[in-house]
Design a protein around this motif. Sequence first.
Motif, PDB file in Angstrom:
ATOM      1  N   THR A  95       0.050  -7.991  -2.692  1.00  0.00           N
ATOM      2  CA  THR A  95      -1.381  -8.031  -2.991  1.00  0.00           C
ATOM      3  C   THR A  95      -2.203  -7.463  -1.848  1.00  0.00           C
ATOM      4  N   SER A  96      -1.589  -7.283  -0.689  1.00  0.00           N
ATOM      5  CA  SER A  96      -2.283  -6.722   0.474  1.00  0.00           C
ATOM      6  C   SER A  96      -2.098  -5.210   0.509  1.00  0.00           C
ATOM      7  N   SER A  97      -2.954  -4.539   1.270  1.00  0.00           N
ATOM      8  CA  SER A  97      -2.914  -3.087   1.386  1.00  0.00           C
ATOM      9  C   SER A  97      -2.662  -2.667   2.834  1.00  0.00           C
ATOM     10  N   GLY A 123       5.278  -2.283  -5.423  1.00  0.00           N
ATOM     11  CA  GLY A 123       4.387  -2.483  -6.558  1.00  0.00           C
ATOM     12  C   GLY A 123       3.317  -3.495  -6.211  1.00  0.00           C
ATOM     13  N   GLY A 124       2.757  -4.130  -7.237  1.00  0.00           N
ATOM     14  CA  GLY A 124       1.712  -5.107  -7.017  1.00  0.00           C
ATOM     15  C   GLY A 124       0.333  -4.480  -7.025  1.00  0.00           C
ATOM     16  N   ASN A 129       0.426   1.381   0.705  1.00  0.00           N
ATOM     17  CA  ASN A 129       1.588   0.747   1.326  1.00  0.00           C
ATOM     18  C   ASN A 129       2.734   1.756   1.345  1.00  0.00           C
ATOM     19  N   GLN A 130       3.120   2.195   2.542  1.00  0.00           N
ATOM     20  CA  GLN A 130       4.130   3.245   2.674  1.00  0.00           C
ATOM     21  C   GLN A 130       5.528   2.624   2.737  1.00  0.00           C
ATOM     22  N   ALA A 131       6.513   3.364   2.271  1.00  0.00           N
ATOM     23  CA  ALA A 131       7.890   2.873   2.348  1.00  0.00           C
ATOM     24  C   ALA A 131       8.466   3.068   3.749  1.00  0.00           C
TER      25      ALA A 131
END
Length: 244
Positions: A95-97, A123-124, A129-131
């Motif tokens: 839920t965070s960015s 997801g979410g 959000n980078q891998a």
Amino acid sequence: NFTADYICDGTADNVEIQNAINQSPGSILIKLLEGKYYLSAPVNLGDGVGLEGMGSNQTVIVPNNVGAFAFNVSSGDIDKNMRIADLAIDATNFTSSHINIIDHTGSGSLEDVVIENLRIDIGGSGTDNQAISFGKKGAFNKNIRILDNIINSSIKYNYGIIFSHGPTWGLWIEGNYLNFSNSNSYNPIAVYGNSKYFYVKDNEITGMPGHGSIAVSPASYGEITGNIVKASSVAEEGGIEVEW
């Protein structure tokens, strides 16, 4: 059979993992056995640290509210000989960015780092959000290998594998599979930051990323070969984007 030196109970397992790293002088291999491990704070790797699971279908990391990153691969001036391999990272309920799953966030440079055989699912409701992100300004990285990973993303404003600063001399991004299903995402693979002697080979990219599947800008003495792009980019860059 394995005998565990540290026991994780499914609550803040980052504490036991970090203790295993911190209490092992010199080079060390941390082996995570089959099961789910929950992170409530980041894990900092460092010089000579290897972190391995039993395979991406057996060892699963679930980061929750970890802050800016889940795993940091830099802790000193120059960190060498690190490896993260053979596990899955489940970030499908973020839920965070602005969180990087594997991040180069320390002040130092990196040499001889291998990230391979991971499955990273993002997801979410969070964004950006980078891998796998290597983006520390002022660092000079050498011999970084990102090999045979699976990255699935359904969020917007994110990259899959990105080298945004550096520079990095000697970079192998090979044999990875990336699926980006959000048309507002960025490049699945991005090589920036004046990287030199780079090889983007035999990767497969599917889905509908919002920008070119492979982006290079600026970089030199590189090779982009054998990649399969089945993605339908909604932007004008197309499959491979080269900018200077």
